[in-house]
Structure formats: C-alpha cells, structure tokens
Scaffold this motif. Structure first.
Motif, PDB file in Angstrom:
ATOM      1  N   ASP A 100      34.964  26.266  51.165  1.00  0.00           N
ATOM      2  CA  ASP A 100      35.212  27.394  51.574  1.00  0.00           C
ATOM      3  C   ASP A 100      35.744  27.983  50.296  1.00  0.00           C
ATOM      4  O   ASP A 100      36.840  27.879  49.608  1.00  0.00           O
ATOM      5  N   TYR A 101      34.882  29.090  49.726  1.00  0.00           N
ATOM      6  CA  TYR A 101      35.059  29.757  48.391  1.00  0.00           C
ATOM      7  C   TYR A 101      35.685  31.184  48.617  1.00  0.00           C
ATOM      8  O   TYR A 101      35.573  32.071  47.777  1.00  0.00           O
ATOM      9  N   SER A 102      36.020  31.534  49.845  1.00  0.00           N
ATOM     10  CA  SER A 102      36.293  32.952  50.164  1.00  0.00           C
ATOM     11  C   SER A 102      37.694  33.086  50.001  1.00  0.00           C
ATOM     12  O   SER A 102      38.301  34.538  50.255  1.00  0.00           O
ATOM     13  N   ARG A 103      38.598  32.240  49.796  1.00  0.00           N
ATOM     14  CA  ARG A 103      39.882  32.306  49.731  1.00  0.00           C
ATOM     15  C   ARG A 103      40.431  33.079  48.363  1.00  0.00           C
ATOM     16  O   ARG A 103      39.688  32.870  47.213  1.00  0.00           O
ATOM     17  N   ARG A 104      41.466  34.036  48.579  1.00  0.00           N
ATOM     18  CA  ARG A 104      41.851  34.678  47.495  1.00  0.00           C
ATOM     19  C   ARG A 104      43.378  34.479  47.338  1.00  0.00           C
ATOM     20  O   ARG A 104      44.057  34.380  48.468  1.00  0.00           O
ATOM     21  N   VAL A 105      43.974  34.653  46.093  1.00  0.00           N
ATOM     22  CA  VAL A 105      45.418  34.789  45.926  1.00  0.00           C
ATOM     23  C   VAL A 105      45.941  36.193  45.707  1.00  0.00           C
ATOM     24  O   VAL A 105      45.284  36.826  44.936  1.00  0.00           O
ATOM     25  N   ARG A 106      47.005  36.516  46.561  1.00  0.00           N
ATOM     26  CA  ARG A 106      47.580  37.784  46.257  1.00  0.00           C
ATOM     27  C   ARG A 106      48.265  38.025  44.913  1.00  0.00           C
ATOM     28  O   ARG A 106      49.328  37.090  44.832  1.00  0.00           O
ATOM     29  N   VAL A 107      47.960  38.980  44.181  1.00  0.00           N
ATOM     30  CA  VAL A 107      48.597  39.165  42.843  1.00  0.00           C
ATOM     31  C   VAL A 107      49.565  40.332  42.780  1.00  0.00           C
ATOM     32  O   VAL A 107      48.943  41.340  43.148  1.00  0.00           O
ATOM     33  N   ALA A 108      50.753  40.045  42.892  1.00  0.00           N
ATOM     34  CA  ALA A 108      52.002  40.987  42.919  1.00  0.00           C
ATOM     35  C   ALA A 108      52.545  41.228  41.381  1.00  0.00           C
ATOM     36  O   ALA A 108      52.848  42.164  41.082  1.00  0.00           O
ATOM     37  N   SER A 109      52.786  40.060  40.835  1.00  0.00           N
ATOM     38  CA  SER A 109      53.559  40.025  39.536  1.00  0.00           C
ATOM     39  C   SER A 109      52.726  40.134  38.477  1.00  0.00           C
ATOM     40  O   SER A 109      51.613  40.077  38.549  1.00  0.00           O
ATOM     41  N   ARG A 110      53.392  40.696  37.290  1.00  0.00           N
ATOM     42  CA  ARG A 110      52.790  40.800  36.185  1.00  0.00           C
ATOM     43  C   ARG A 110      52.932  39.764  35.007  1.00  0.00           C
ATOM     44  O   ARG A 110      52.744  40.069  33.862  1.00  0.00           O
ATOM     45  N   ASP A 111      53.675  38.607  35.465  1.00  0.00           N
ATOM     46  CA  ASP A 111      54.092  37.589  34.346  1.00  0.00           C
ATOM     47  C   ASP A 111      52.826  36.642  34.234  1.00  0.00           C
ATOM     48  O   ASP A 111      51.783  37.002  34.796  1.00  0.00           O
ATOM     49  N   GLU A 112      53.066  35.705  33.685  1.00  0.00           N
ATOM     50  CA  GLU A 112      52.074  34.339  33.435  1.00  0.00           C
ATOM     51  C   GLU A 112      51.591  33.788  34.854  1.00  0.00           C
ATOM     52  O   GLU A 112      50.379  33.653  34.603  1.00  0.00           O
ATOM     53  N   GLY A 161      51.217  35.462  37.494  1.00  0.00           N
ATOM     54  CA  GLY A 161      50.288  36.505  37.975  1.00  0.00           C
ATOM     55  C   GLY A 161      48.948  36.586  37.182  1.00  0.00           C
ATOM     56  O   GLY A 161      47.785  36.791  37.781  1.00  0.00           O
ATOM     57  N   GLU A 162      49.328  36.353  36.098  1.00  0.00           N
ATOM     58  CA  GLU A 162      47.772  36.289  34.997  1.00  0.00           C
ATOM     59  C   GLU A 162      47.123  35.082  35.637  1.00  0.00           C
ATOM     60  O   GLU A 162      45.835  35.095  35.726  1.00  0.00           O
ATOM     61  N   LEU A 163      47.663  33.941  35.857  1.00  0.00           N
ATOM     62  CA  LEU A 163      46.894  32.526  36.511  1.00  0.00           C
ATOM     63  C   LEU A 163      46.412  32.715  37.673  1.00  0.00           C
ATOM     64  O   LEU A 163      45.350  32.693  37.928  1.00  0.00           O
ATOM     65  N   ALA A 164      47.067  33.664  38.440  1.00  0.00           N
ATOM     66  CA  ALA A 164      46.602  34.068  39.943  1.00  0.00           C
ATOM     67  C   ALA A 164      45.180  34.941  39.859  1.00  0.00           C
ATOM     68  O   ALA A 164      44.241  34.811  40.656  1.00  0.00           O
ATOM     69  N   THR A 165      45.373  35.892  39.045  1.00  0.00           N
ATOM     70  CA  THR A 165      44.258  36.539  38.574  1.00  0.00           C
ATOM     71  C   THR A 165      43.011  35.835  38.070  1.00  0.00           C
ATOM     72  O   THR A 165      41.767  35.910  38.499  1.00  0.00           O
ATOM     73  N   THR A 166      43.308  34.853  37.081  1.00  0.00           N
ATOM     74  CA  THR A 166      42.250  34.089  36.782  1.00  0.00           C
ATOM     75  C   THR A 166      41.633  33.310  37.599  1.00  0.00           C
ATOM     76  O   THR A 166      40.623  32.893  37.757  1.00  0.00           O
TER      77      THR A 166
END
Length: 364
Positions: free
Chosen positions: A89-101, A103-108
């Motif tokens: 299942d590749y449809s899962r995403r992580v909610r990104v709210a913070s702007r720290d490291e 948060g960058e990891l979650a965006t990546t």
C-alpha cells in the motif's frame, strides 16, 4: 492528559521553530523560568521548598511529554506508513506540520512514497499494456495457423502474408520493449560523431516503407503518402549518435505516416541549430494533429487513449512506444523534443545541442 495532548496538537506552538535544538532550548528555558517562578512563589508564600520542587518536576515532565509526543508524531506515522508500504500500500502519507529536521524527513518520506506509488502504478500499467499488445497479434496469428491446420484455408501467399504481418508486428513490439529496457537500465553510452545531415536523413527515409513502418513489414502498403526531405543549407552537418538519431527520425516519420490522410505529405526538415554543429529537426504531417491537452502526454509510454491521432488510414493502433523511444534518444543527446504549432497537421520539433552531452538518466 489526553485533553492536554489534543490541545497541544491543535495549537502546536513550537512548529515555527526550525530545529530540534531550538525546541529543546525553548523547553529548557521554560522549565527554568517555571522553576524560578515557583521558587519565588514559595519564598513569598512561605511554602516548603520540597513541595515547590515536586510541582516543578511534575510541570517539567508534563512539558517534556507534550514536546516528545509532538516531536515523535511524524516518526510514528512514518513507521505505520512504512509497514503499509511493505504490504504493497503506497497511498499512505505523513502529515507535515513542523519545520525542523523531523519535518524535513517527513517531507522527504512523502516524496519517496509518491515515487514508489508512481513506479508501482507504472509497473502494473506496463504489464497490462504489454499483455494487451501481445495478445492481439498472437491471437490473430493463432487463428490463421489453426485455419491452415484444419484445412479451412489453403496456405497460399495471401494467408501466409497475413501470418507474416502478425509476426512482424510482434517483432516490432519486442524491439520497442528492448529499447525501453535500456531506458530503465539508466545510462546508455552514445557514439557521437560528425555526419552529413542530408545523406543521413535520405538513408533513413529510404529504409522506411510507404506507410511509415520501419523496414520489415506493415499492415498494408500505402502508395498515397509522400515523404519529402528539406535540408537547408545543402552541406549541413551535425554531431550526434547516428544509430540513436535514426531511431528518432524513423519513429517520428512512422507516427506521422500512420496518421496522414489519403494523398498526404510527410515533410522532414533539417536546419542549423544554436552553437557549433547544433541541429534542428522537424517532422510535419497533414493529419488531424494533436490537441493542446494531449501535447504533454504523447511522449509517455503507451499514450494513445483519448487522442485523435490514435486513428488514421494507415494506423493499426500501434504500441504507443515510438514517441517514448524518440524522447528517450533525444534526452540522451541532451536535446529537447516537443509538439510545436504547425501550419497543418502535427509538427514535432527536435533540437540537438551538437556537442557531446553530459550523460544523464533520461526521463521515464
């Protein structure tokens, strides 16, 4: 405690802080200020210092718990999403709210998940499309051979010619798939050298059948389509890999001829490009053209559905791979290929830099 966590998740006052170090610094400062304030309260109210220390520790632990929960929330979501992706299942995403490291990891992580989802979707579409493309000529070839074996038809030249056409169609499809396997494999070396443009293009056009299919067979021979070569100036030279450039021109002319009207003309033009040995190629037909909404998709693999160019007097539907291979070869040269505005029909514009490019992975 749960109510406090929910309020914290809604408010999230530390999200604007760009680093975990900054958040920890804020936590230490808040704890020190809180402890100092309670000491002042204890001195003024004559409260025992051990009671104040107990309240200070409880308050600090609550703040640390809230912050730790906020910091590790994306990590927990990524863990759940990674387990889901392991199950397909590749449809899962992580909610990104913070702007720290984190948060960058979650965006990546979200970008990686999107790439994996696209790759999985492409794999499924590729298998389905290839299966469909292979099934049609195989079924037709099987029907012809069964009729011959059962004695329904005689193995005369017409019957054997129909079987040969299906076999040739299978051969072209396999050739296209082998070319695409090179694309998926990454870097393909180029044998770039200087060449005379007009003799080269004339040779490519001589190797094409009238209906635009590469030499080796076609559904039907069309004598009403004319191939015209226009090279200016006469002694024009270019620098490219002749074998890869042959793929580009052959596939573009193939596509143009298939969708040309009866009595149509397919024109191949060559002009000098920017820079030494730069080259501009154009292939123009007189067919129905490509609407604007499809121009960014015609170079995708198996891109045929919904486009008016998927039908024509000489078209058998094709595999939808020719233009994808053309884009691949142009990308290898560091050039550009696009659908341009022409006076009539479809106009494909190709520009090559003329110098040996930095080898890079082509677009998929």
């Amino acid at each position: 405690m749960r109510a406090a966590l929910r309020i914290w998740q809604v408010v999230r006052p530390l999200d604007p802080v760009r680093s975990i170090k900054g958040k920890l610094t804020v936590l230490v400062v808040v704890c020190v200020v809180l402890a100092s304030g309670m000491v002042v309260i204890a001195v003024r109210s004559e409260t025992q210092i051990r009671v104040i220390m107990a309240f200070s520790m409880i308050a600090s632990l609550l703040l640390m718990q809230l912050l730790a929960h906020s910091l590790t929330a994306p990590l927990r979501e990524m863990t759940v999403a990674a387990r889901a992706m392991a199950g397909g299942d590749y449809s899962r995403r992580v909610r990104v709210a913070s702007r720290d490291e984190v948060g960058e990891l979650a965006t990546t992580f979200n970008r990686m998940a999107a790439d994996l989802e696209a790759a999985d979707r492409h794999r499924r579409e590729l298998v389905a499309n290839v299966s469909h493309e292979l099934r049609t000529p195989i079924a037709a070839l099987q029907a012809v051979l069964e009729n011959v074996v059962d004695g329904v038809v005689r193995p005369d030249p017409a019957t054997l010619g129909a079987a040969l056409e299906q076999t040739e169609r299978l051969g072209r499809l396999v050739t296209h798939l082998l070319d695409l396997s090179k694309l998926d494999g990454g870097v393909v070396p180029l044998d770039t050298r200087e060449f005379q443009v007009e003799p080269f293009l004339a040779g490519v056009l001589r190797g094409l059948t009238v209906d635009g299919a590469t030499a080796g067979g076609a559904w039907s021979r069309r004598g009403d389509v004319t191939l015209r070569l226009d090279v200016q100036p006469g002694g024009l030279t270019g620098v490219a890999d002749p074998e890869r450039l042959h793929q580009v021109v052959a596939n573009l002319v193939d596509n143009a001829c298939k969708h040309s009207p009866p009595g149509g003309v397919v024109t191949v033009r060559a002009r000098a490009g920017q820079g030494p040995h730069g080259l501009v190629l154009e292939v123009e037909d007189q067919g129905p053209g490509i609407p604007a909404q499809y121009r960014t998709r015609v170079f995708d693999r198996f891109s045929r559905a919904g486009s008016p160019t998927a039908q024509g007097p000489g078209s058998d539907g094709g595999t939808g791979l020719g233009l994808a291979i053309a884009r691949w070869a142009v990308d290898l040269h560091g050039g550009q290929i696009e659908v341009a505005d022409g006076s009539q029909g479809c106009l494909i514009h190709v520009s090559l830099p003329g110098t040996t490019p930095v080898v890079r992975r082509p677009r998929l």
